[in-house]
Structure formats: C-alpha cells, structure tokens
Design a protein around this motif. Sequence first.
Motif, PDB file in Angstrom:
ATOM      1  N   ALA A  83       4.312   0.669  -6.951  1.00  8.29           N
ATOM      2  CA  ALA A  83       4.022  -0.747  -7.188  1.00  8.29           C
ATOM      3  C   ALA A  83       5.296  -1.575  -7.078  1.00  8.29           C
ATOM      4  O   ALA A  83       5.290  -2.689  -6.545  1.00  8.29           O
ATOM      5  CB  ALA A  83       3.365  -0.923  -8.552  1.00  8.29           C
ATOM      6  N   ARG A  84       6.392  -1.029  -7.585  1.00  3.39           N
ATOM      7  CA  ARG A  84       7.668  -1.735  -7.482  1.00  3.39           C
ATOM      8  C   ARG A  84       8.204  -1.736  -6.042  1.00  3.39           C
ATOM      9  O   ARG A  84       9.013  -2.586  -5.686  1.00  3.39           O
ATOM     10  CB  ARG A  84       8.682  -1.104  -8.442  1.00  3.39           C
ATOM     11  CG  ARG A  84       8.408  -1.447  -9.911  1.00  3.39           C
ATOM     12  CD  ARG A  84       9.308  -0.656 -10.850  1.00  3.39           C
ATOM     13  NE  ARG A  84      10.715  -0.825 -10.511  1.00  3.39           N
ATOM     14  CZ  ARG A  84      11.467  -1.856 -10.916  1.00  3.39           C
ATOM     15  NH1 ARG A  84      10.929  -2.827 -11.656  1.00  3.39           N
ATOM     16  NH2 ARG A  84      12.745  -1.921 -10.591  1.00  3.39           N
ATOM     17  N   TYR A  85       7.731  -0.791  -5.226  1.00  2.15           N
ATOM     18  CA  TYR A  85       8.041  -0.823  -3.801  1.00  2.15           C
ATOM     19  C   TYR A  85       7.092  -1.768  -3.057  1.00  2.15           C
ATOM     20  O   TYR A  85       7.125  -1.831  -1.829  1.00  2.15           O
ATOM     21  CB  TYR A  85       7.928   0.583  -3.193  1.00  2.15           C
ATOM     22  CG  TYR A  85       9.012   1.552  -3.607  1.00  2.15           C
ATOM     23  CD1 TYR A  85      10.335   1.143  -3.732  1.00  2.15           C
ATOM     24  CD2 TYR A  85       8.708   2.895  -3.846  1.00  2.15           C
ATOM     25  CE1 TYR A  85      11.325   2.050  -4.089  1.00  2.15           C
ATOM     26  CE2 TYR A  85       9.698   3.803  -4.202  1.00  2.15           C
ATOM     27  CZ  TYR A  85      11.001   3.372  -4.329  1.00  2.15           C
ATOM     28  OH  TYR A  85      11.984   4.262  -4.683  1.00  2.15           O
ATOM     29  N   ARG A  86       6.233  -2.442  -3.818  1.00  2.00           N
ATOM     30  CA  ARG A  86       5.280  -3.423  -3.290  1.00  2.00           C
ATOM     31  C   ARG A  86       4.261  -2.762  -2.366  1.00  2.00           C
ATOM     32  O   ARG A  86       3.801  -3.354  -1.386  1.00  2.00           O
ATOM     33  CB  ARG A  86       6.012  -4.570  -2.583  1.00  2.00           C
ATOM     34  CG  ARG A  86       7.048  -5.243  -3.479  1.00  2.00           C
ATOM     35  CD  ARG A  86       7.767  -6.360  -2.790  1.00  2.00           C
ATOM     36  NE  ARG A  86       6.858  -7.492  -2.544  1.00  2.00           N
ATOM     37  CZ  ARG A  86       7.196  -8.582  -1.850  1.00  2.00           C
ATOM     38  NH1 ARG A  86       8.409  -8.679  -1.309  1.00  2.00           N
ATOM     39  NH2 ARG A  86       6.336  -9.551  -1.673  1.00  2.00           N
ATOM     40  N   ARG A  87       3.883  -1.552  -2.732  1.00  2.00           N
ATOM     41  CA  ARG A  87       2.868  -0.833  -1.976  1.00  2.00           C
ATOM     42  C   ARG A  87       1.484  -1.079  -2.567  1.00  2.00           C
ATOM     43  O   ARG A  87       1.332  -1.260  -3.783  1.00  2.00           O
ATOM     44  CB  ARG A  87       3.176   0.665  -1.966  1.00  2.00           C
ATOM     45  CG  ARG A  87       4.364   1.041  -1.087  1.00  2.00           C
ATOM     46  CD  ARG A  87       4.070   0.749   0.351  1.00  2.00           C
ATOM     47  NE  ARG A  87       5.234   0.950   1.224  1.00  2.00           N
ATOM     48  CZ  ARG A  87       5.216   0.671   2.519  1.00  2.00           C
ATOM     49  NH1 ARG A  87       4.109   0.187   3.088  1.00  2.00           N
ATOM     50  NH2 ARG A  87       6.298   0.855   3.252  1.00  2.00           N
ATOM     51  N   HIS A  88       0.480  -1.053  -1.695  1.00  2.00           N
ATOM     52  CA  HIS A  88      -0.910  -1.199  -2.113  1.00  2.00           C
ATOM     53  C   HIS A  88      -1.435   0.194  -2.447  1.00  2.00           C
ATOM     54  O   HIS A  88      -1.517   1.057  -1.560  1.00  2.00           O
ATOM     55  CB  HIS A  88      -1.732  -1.832  -0.984  1.00  2.00           C
ATOM     56  CG  HIS A  88      -3.151  -2.103  -1.363  1.00  2.00           C
ATOM     57  ND1 HIS A  88      -4.169  -2.213  -0.437  1.00  2.00           N
ATOM     58  CD2 HIS A  88      -3.714  -2.305  -2.575  1.00  2.00           C
ATOM     59  CE1 HIS A  88      -5.306  -2.453  -1.062  1.00  2.00           C
ATOM     60  NE2 HIS A  88      -5.055  -2.509  -2.358  1.00  2.00           N
ATOM     61  N   ILE A  89      -1.740   0.428  -3.702  1.00  2.45           N
ATOM     62  CA  ILE A  89      -2.125   1.771  -4.137  1.00  2.45           C
ATOM     63  C   ILE A  89      -3.431   1.741  -4.920  1.00  2.45           C
ATOM     64  O   ILE A  89      -3.882   0.690  -5.385  1.00  2.45           O
ATOM     65  CB  ILE A  89      -1.026   2.419  -5.013  1.00  2.45           C
ATOM     66  CG1 ILE A  89      -0.854   1.647  -6.340  1.00  2.45           C
ATOM     67  CG2 ILE A  89       0.282   2.528  -4.255  1.00  2.45           C
ATOM     68  CD1 ILE A  89       0.081   2.329  -7.322  1.00  2.45           C
ATOM     69  N   ALA A  90      -4.026   2.909  -5.066  1.00  2.00           N
ATOM     70  CA  ALA A  90      -5.175   3.113  -5.949  1.00  2.00           C
ATOM     71  C   ALA A  90      -4.887   4.342  -6.798  1.00  2.00           C
ATOM     72  O   ALA A  90      -4.265   5.302  -6.322  1.00  2.00           O
ATOM     73  CB  ALA A  90      -6.457   3.304  -5.141  1.00  2.00           C
ATOM     74  N   VAL A  91      -5.319   4.303  -8.047  1.00  3.28           N
ATOM     75  CA  VAL A  91      -5.127   5.434  -8.966  1.00  3.28           C
ATOM     76  C   VAL A  91      -6.486   5.808  -9.542  1.00  3.28           C
ATOM     77  O   VAL A  91      -7.188   4.955 -10.101  1.00  3.28           O
ATOM     78  CB  VAL A  91      -4.165   5.083 -10.116  1.00  3.28           C
ATOM     79  CG1 VAL A  91      -3.932   6.318 -11.004  1.00  3.28           C
ATOM     80  CG2 VAL A  91      -2.851   4.545  -9.593  1.00  3.28           C
ATOM     81  N   TYR A 128       2.975  -4.155 -13.376  1.00  5.66           N
ATOM     82  CA  TYR A 128       3.179  -4.350 -11.938  1.00  5.66           C
ATOM     83  C   TYR A 128       1.853  -4.398 -11.177  1.00  5.66           C
ATOM     84  O   TYR A 128       1.821  -4.220  -9.960  1.00  5.66           O
ATOM     85  CB  TYR A 128       4.071  -3.241 -11.383  1.00  5.66           C
ATOM     86  CG  TYR A 128       5.435  -3.241 -12.020  1.00  5.66           C
ATOM     87  CD1 TYR A 128       6.370  -4.236 -11.717  1.00  5.66           C
ATOM     88  CD2 TYR A 128       5.782  -2.285 -12.969  1.00  5.66           C
ATOM     89  CE1 TYR A 128       7.612  -4.264 -12.317  1.00  5.66           C
ATOM     90  CE2 TYR A 128       7.022  -2.303 -13.576  1.00  5.66           C
ATOM     91  CZ  TYR A 128       7.931  -3.295 -13.246  1.00  5.66           C
ATOM     92  OH  TYR A 128       9.169  -3.323 -13.861  1.00  5.66           O
ATOM     93  N   GLY A 129       0.769  -4.620 -11.913  1.00  2.00           N
ATOM     94  CA  GLY A 129      -0.533  -4.818 -11.277  1.00  2.00           C
ATOM     95  C   GLY A 129      -1.329  -3.570 -10.997  1.00  2.00           C
ATOM     96  O   GLY A 129      -2.342  -3.621 -10.293  1.00  2.00           O
ATOM     97  N   VAL A 130      -0.909  -2.428 -11.542  1.00  2.00           N
ATOM     98  CA  VAL A 130      -1.630  -1.177 -11.300  1.00  2.00           C
ATOM     99  C   VAL A 130      -2.861  -1.101 -12.192  1.00  2.00           C
ATOM    100  O   VAL A 130      -2.780  -1.330 -13.405  1.00  2.00           O
ATOM    101  CB  VAL A 130      -0.725   0.046 -11.560  1.00  2.00           C
ATOM    102  CG1 VAL A 130      -1.521   1.343 -11.432  1.00  2.00           C
ATOM    103  CG2 VAL A 130       0.462   0.047 -10.609  1.00  2.00           C
ATOM    104  N   ARG A 131      -3.994  -0.770 -11.591  1.00  2.00           N
ATOM    105  CA  ARG A 131      -5.229  -0.551 -12.350  1.00  2.00           C
ATOM    106  C   ARG A 131      -5.658   0.902 -12.164  1.00  2.00           C
ATOM    107  O   ARG A 131      -5.713   1.395 -11.039  1.00  2.00           O
ATOM    108  CB  ARG A 131      -6.339  -1.483 -11.851  1.00  2.00           C
ATOM    109  CG  ARG A 131      -7.639  -1.383 -12.644  1.00  2.00           C
ATOM    110  CD  ARG A 131      -8.669  -2.347 -12.093  1.00  2.00           C
ATOM    111  NE  ARG A 131      -9.126  -1.949 -10.769  1.00  2.00           N
ATOM    112  CZ  ARG A 131     -10.114  -1.078 -10.558  1.00  2.00           C
ATOM    113  NH1 ARG A 131     -10.733  -0.496 -11.576  1.00  2.00           N
ATOM    114  NH2 ARG A 131     -10.481  -0.782  -9.326  1.00  2.00           N
ATOM    115  N   VAL A 132      -5.939   1.571 -13.273  1.00  2.00           N
ATOM    116  CA  VAL A 132      -6.375   2.965 -13.220  1.00  2.00           C
ATOM    117  C   VAL A 132      -7.899   3.003 -13.259  1.00  2.00           C
ATOM    118  O   VAL A 132      -8.520   2.498 -14.182  1.00  2.00           O
ATOM    119  CB  VAL A 132      -5.791   3.785 -14.382  1.00  2.00           C
ATOM    120  CG1 VAL A 132      -6.299   5.226 -14.324  1.00  2.00           C
ATOM    121  CG2 VAL A 132      -4.263   3.770 -14.341  1.00  2.00           C
ATOM    122  N   GLU A 133      -8.482   3.598 -12.249  1.00  2.00           N
ATOM    123  CA  GLU A 133      -9.935   3.733 -12.152  1.00  2.00           C
ATOM    124  C   GLU A 133     -10.358   5.078 -12.746  1.00  2.00           C
ATOM    125  O   GLU A 133      -9.811   6.123 -12.392  1.00  2.00           O
ATOM    126  CB  GLU A 133     -10.343   3.659 -10.676  1.00  2.00           C
ATOM    127  CG  GLU A 133     -11.798   3.923 -10.394  1.00  2.00           C
ATOM    128  CD  GLU A 133     -12.064   4.007  -8.899  1.00  2.00           C
ATOM    129  OE1 GLU A 133     -12.754   4.949  -8.480  1.00  2.00           O
ATOM    130  OE2 GLU A 133     -11.561   3.131  -8.154  1.00  2.00           O
TER     131      GLU A 133
END
Length: 318
Positions: A31-39, A79-84
């Motif tokens: 997220a700090r690398y500004r990558r679009h991720i899903a968890v 940093y905007g991460v949402r855990v599903e």
Amino acid sequence: MKRSKYDPPTPVDCLIIGAGPAGLTAAIYLARYRRHIAVVDSGFSRASLIPASHNCPGFPEGVAGEELLCRLRQQAAHYGVRVETGRITALRRTGNLFEAEAVDGADTPGGEIKNVRIHRAATILLAAGTADTMRNIPDWATGVKRGLIRLCPICDGYEITDKKIAVISSSAKEGVNHAYFLKTYSDAITLIYIAEAPLDKSERDKLGRAKVDIIEDAGGEVRVTGQSKPSVRLSSGEELYFDVVYPMLGESPRSELATGLGARCNKTGNLIVDRHQRTTVTGLYAAGDVVNELNQISVATGHAAIAATDIHNRLRRG
C-alpha cells in the motif's frame, strides 16, 4: 451449492492470501508502494492464540497475538487496506494473470446459497500459515490461550524457566530434539512418547544423558479444561500434572493452493522459495509459516518485506 455471479473484476497488482503478521505486513508495504491490492483472510490466524509474545521486537512487556494483529490491521487501514473475510478455494493461471475464487465462511452441505467472488491479480502472495496437528488433546486452543499448552519453545521457552514441562510427541526425532532443546530452560523435562513403535536405544541414551524422563504411552491424553495446570492421563488411568505441555505433533502448512499450480515444496509441505520469496511458479510468492523457514513472527514479517519489495520492483519492470 449455488453460486452468486459476479463480472470479473479489474485485476489488482497483488492478491494477498492470509492476514496474519506476514500478510498484513506485506499489505502495509505494498500500500505504501501505492499498489492496488486485495487481501483475503479466513478469519483465523495462528498468531491470534498467543497469550503474550515476549520476543516480538518493540514490545518489552510482551504483546498478545490478538493485540498485535489488531495493530497491524489498523496500520494497514491507515493506508487504505481493507481485509475481506473469506476463503480462497481455487487458484488458477489465466493468461498473464492469476484468478482466485473466494467464498464466504465455511463450506455448508445441501446447496445453500453462498457468495463466490472472483479476484484477478498480476501476482499472488500466499501467507496462509500452517495448521498444528493435534491428537489426544481435547480443547487444545483453550489451553494455548491460557498458557497451559505452548506450541513454540523458541518463542516462549524463557517464560517457563525452571517449570515442570512435558513434551508430548508421536515422532521420536521431534520429541527427542524438542525435549533436548527445552533443557536450556528447565531440568524438569518429561517426554511423553505416544507412538506405537518404541524409542530406540540411541534416542533413549541421548535423553538419559540429558536427564530427561521418558514415558511411552500411545494412549496418553492431555487435559486442560477447568484446571489450573495441564494434566496427562495415561492409559493406566494415572494422571500426571505439569506446569506446561508442549505438543510436538507436527504441522500442516496451508500450501495446497500453491502446489496445485505446480509450486515445489519439501517433504513436510512447506513451500520452497528463493531469496526474494518467489516460489517456483512465476508471479507466485510465499511468506511466513507456509515457507520452509523458522516459524517466528519476526521471520514472517521479514519475508513479507522482502516479497512486497520484489513484487513492486517486478511490476515496475513490467
């Protein structure tokens, strides 16, 4: 089982499977690398059982597993991460992308409606951890949370210095090695060997030199519920009490999704990775207890930092 239908979503840079210390650390880095991720996380991390970890850097008074996971989730959320919450039940390669199916909750029989969500990703980081093998220990998770049963002498051996300790094992090699290691902390060690085949002379001699007591009883059962100390009930009915019990009965790394794609693992199922945490499948990374390394929180977070950085650099290169 009926499945709700979804249009294939926009691919993410990385799908992280598992939200324990490794998965959440990787999420923070990416997220700090500004990558679009899903968890995606199944809702249970082995770390959540830890009453207090005293060798996790930065916590001089120790930290409970639940608290550590909460702090990591809060940091990731910053940093905007949402855990599903869900379980990845299928993982496949489609062209240059990975495609994963995530389902809600546990499997249910009878065709009940169950949401199935599709994730597409350029890379995968598997941080699903490992499952402890337990037998002859009813309600073992409660015992772990109460500190009566412990799973890792490297993590918490110091905290049981000079205590009366039982090591219960069905493997001669694992049992002997762990009993021998725990002599670092206490002289009152008993190995309760619950396999059908007896210990051989060399193993007995090694334990004898270390002054480890030996009990061979394939039917021994550990009990913890409603007691201030764990006990081991032998087949004869005799009950022995200890301050703490270490069940060294093996683990089952949750590596099936990776091996299903052809990733190599060792004979115990731990994934084999290179120095960048890359598995033998291009674009598939692994970190934490699922990898063939020392099972420690600090190791898992180190894996995650290495993997996340390599994933970012890989994506930059296209």
